[in-house]
Design a protein around this motif. Structure first.
Motif, mmCIF file in Angstrom:
data_model
loop_
_atom_site.group_PDB
_atom_site.id
_atom_site.type_symbol
_atom_site.label_atom_id
_atom_site.label_comp_id
_atom_site.label_asym_id
_atom_site.label_seq_id
_atom_site.Cartn_x
_atom_site.Cartn_y
_atom_site.Cartn_z
ATOM 1 N N PRO A 184 37.618 38.620 46.485
ATOM 2 C CA PRO A 184 37.743 37.162 46.342
ATOM 3 C C PRO A 184 36.378 36.495 46.493
ATOM 4 O O PRO A 184 35.508 36.996 47.200
ATOM 5 N N ASP A 186 34.251 32.386 46.195
ATOM 6 C CA ASP A 186 34.328 30.936 46.052
ATOM 7 C C ASP A 186 33.719 30.518 44.720
ATOM 8 O O ASP A 186 32.670 31.036 44.299
ATOM 9 N N THR A 214 41.871 31.773 39.330
ATOM 10 C CA THR A 214 42.912 31.654 40.355
ATOM 11 C C THR A 214 44.323 31.856 39.798
ATOM 12 O O THR A 214 45.120 32.613 40.390
ATOM 13 N N ARG A 225 42.933 32.678 44.837
ATOM 14 C CA ARG A 225 41.496 32.406 44.755
ATOM 15 C C ARG A 225 40.950 33.151 43.545
ATOM 16 O O ARG A 225 41.599 34.032 42.993
ATOM 17 N N LYS A 226 39.755 32.806 43.147
ATOM 18 C CA LYS A 226 39.114 33.589 42.103
ATOM 19 C C LYS A 226 38.760 34.964 42.660
ATOM 20 O O LYS A 226 38.457 35.110 43.847
ATOM 21 N N HIS A 227 38.807 35.970 41.795
ATOM 22 C CA HIS A 227 38.527 37.341 42.218
ATOM 23 C C HIS A 227 37.625 38.049 41.216
ATOM 24 O O HIS A 227 37.636 37.741 40.023
#
Length: 303
Positions: A184, A186, A214, A225-227
Motif C-alpha cells: 500500500p 499514499d 483504490t 488504498r492504492k497498492h
C-alpha cells in the motif's frame, strides 16, 4: 456467407478469390478482441479461423512449442503447465483470446517488460498474405537466422498483411519460487515513482509490477488504498533478496497469485495510437501494397 476454412488450402482459395473480386475480409480468431483498432470496412466478410487451433509440435526439452493461431492462451497454459513451463504472452484481456490475435495485435501483458513483448516470444509464423501466398518466416528454434524479419513485421500488423495460421513460441521454465506481494502507498508520496523505478531496474527485478487504484485494490480484497502489486520469481536466494527490496517500498503483504489473472481480465482503457508522420504512413502503404495489393485484409483497422 460464413467463411470458415478447415485447412490451409481452403484458406488460400478464399483469400485468392477474394483478392480477385476485391472483396474485403474481416479476420476473426476467437472473436474476443474485435473492438480493438479502428473499424474494419462494413462490407468485409467475416473470415473465421477457429479451426486453426491445437498443439502442432511441442518440444519441452527445447522450450519451444508450435500451435495453431486460434489456440487460446488458456489452452497454451494447460499444455505447458504439466512440464513446469509457461509462455509469458499472458496478454491483457485474459486467457480466452487466441495466440494469433495476441501476436497480430502485439498485445502485451504484465510480464512484458521483464520477460519479453510478443515480438520477443515469437520464433516463427505461418501466414497467408493478401494474394494467397503462404509465408513461413522464422523457425521453430531459438537459433534461427534468415534474411528480412517478416516475423516481427507480421507481429502488430493487426492482420492487415497476412492471416496468421500457426505460431512457434519461446517458452520459459516456471520459477521454483513464485510470490506476489501487495504494497500500500499514499497517493501523495512523490518519491514513490523514483523508488519503484530503482527497484525495477535493480539487481532483483520483478517478473511483473503494476499499480492498483483504490477501487481496483478493494475489488481484489485489499485495503481501500492504492497498492503496488509485485510478482517475484526465481530460486530461493534470488526471491529472498527481491523480497527484501520490496520491503524497502513499504509494508508488503503476501497476495494470492490468482490476482494477476483477475487483473488481466479487468477492462482497461484502450491506448490511443499516435498519428503517423507522412513518411511513416507512406512506408506503411508501400508495405501494405507489397503484401495485400487488393487491400482485402482487415481494411481500415490500422486507421
Amino acid at each position: 456467407m460464413t467463411l470458415r476454412p478447415g485447412e490451409l488450402s481452403e484458406l488460400i482459395e478464399i483469400i485468392s478469390a477474394s483478392a480477385t473480386r476485391g472483396q474485403p475480409l474481416r479476420v476473426i480468431g476467437r472473436g474476443t478482441w474485435l473492438g480493438g483498432g479502428a473499424s474494419v470496412r462494413a462490407d468485409a466478410e467475416p473470415l473465421h479461423l477457429d479451426t486453426f487451433s491445437g498443439i502442432i509440435e511441442y518440444e519441452p526439452g527445447d522450450l519451444t512449442i508450435t500451435v495453431g493461431a486460434a489456440t487460446t492462451i488458456a489452452e497454451l497454459d494447460a499444455v505447458t503447465a504439466p512440464h513446469n513451463q509457461w509462455c509469458p504472452l499472458s496478454p491483457w484481456g485474459g486467457d480466452a483470446g487466441s495466440v494469433g490475435a495476441t501476436i497480430a495485435t502485439a498485445s502485451p501483458g504484465p510480464f512484458a517488460r521483464a520477460l519479453g513483448m510478443p515480438r520477443d516470444l515469437v520464433l516463427g509464423l505461418e501466414c497467408v498474405d493478401g494474394t494467397g501466398k503462404v509465408l513461413r518466416p522464422g523457425g521453430k528454434v531459438v537459433k534461427n537466422v534468415a534474411g528480412f524479419d517478416l516475423t516481427r513485421l507480421m507481429t502488430g500488423a493487426w492482420g492487415t498483411l497476412g492471416v496468421i495460421t500457426r505460431a512457434s513460441l519461446r517458452l520459459r521454465a516456471k520459477p521454483s519460487v513464485d510470490e506476489t506481494w501487495a504494497v500500500p502507498f499514499d497517493a501523495d508520496d512523490a518519491s514513490l515513482p523514483e523508488r519503484i523505478g530503482a527497484f525495477a531496474r535493480g539487481r532483483t527485478p520483478p517478473m511483473a509490477c503494476e499499480t492498483l487504484g483504490t477501487p481496483l485494490a478493494s475489488l481484489f480484497g485489499l485495503a481501500a488504498r492504492k497498492h503496488l502489486l509485485v510478482r517475484l520469481g526465481g530460486n530461493a536466494a534470488f526471491v529472498a533478496a527481491a523480497r527484501a527490496a520490496v520491503a524497502t517500498l513499504g509494508q508488503a503483504t503476501l497476495a494470492d497469485a490468482r490476482i494477476w489473472r483477475a487483473l488481466r481480465e479487468t477492462p482497461r482503457a484502450v491506448a490511443v495510437r499516435p498519428a503517423m508522420s507522412s513518411g511513416v504512413r507512406a512506408l506503411n502503404e508501400r508495405i501494405k501494397r507489397a503484401f495485400d495489393p487488393a487491400d482485402i485484409l482487415n481494411p481500415g483497422i490500422m486507421g
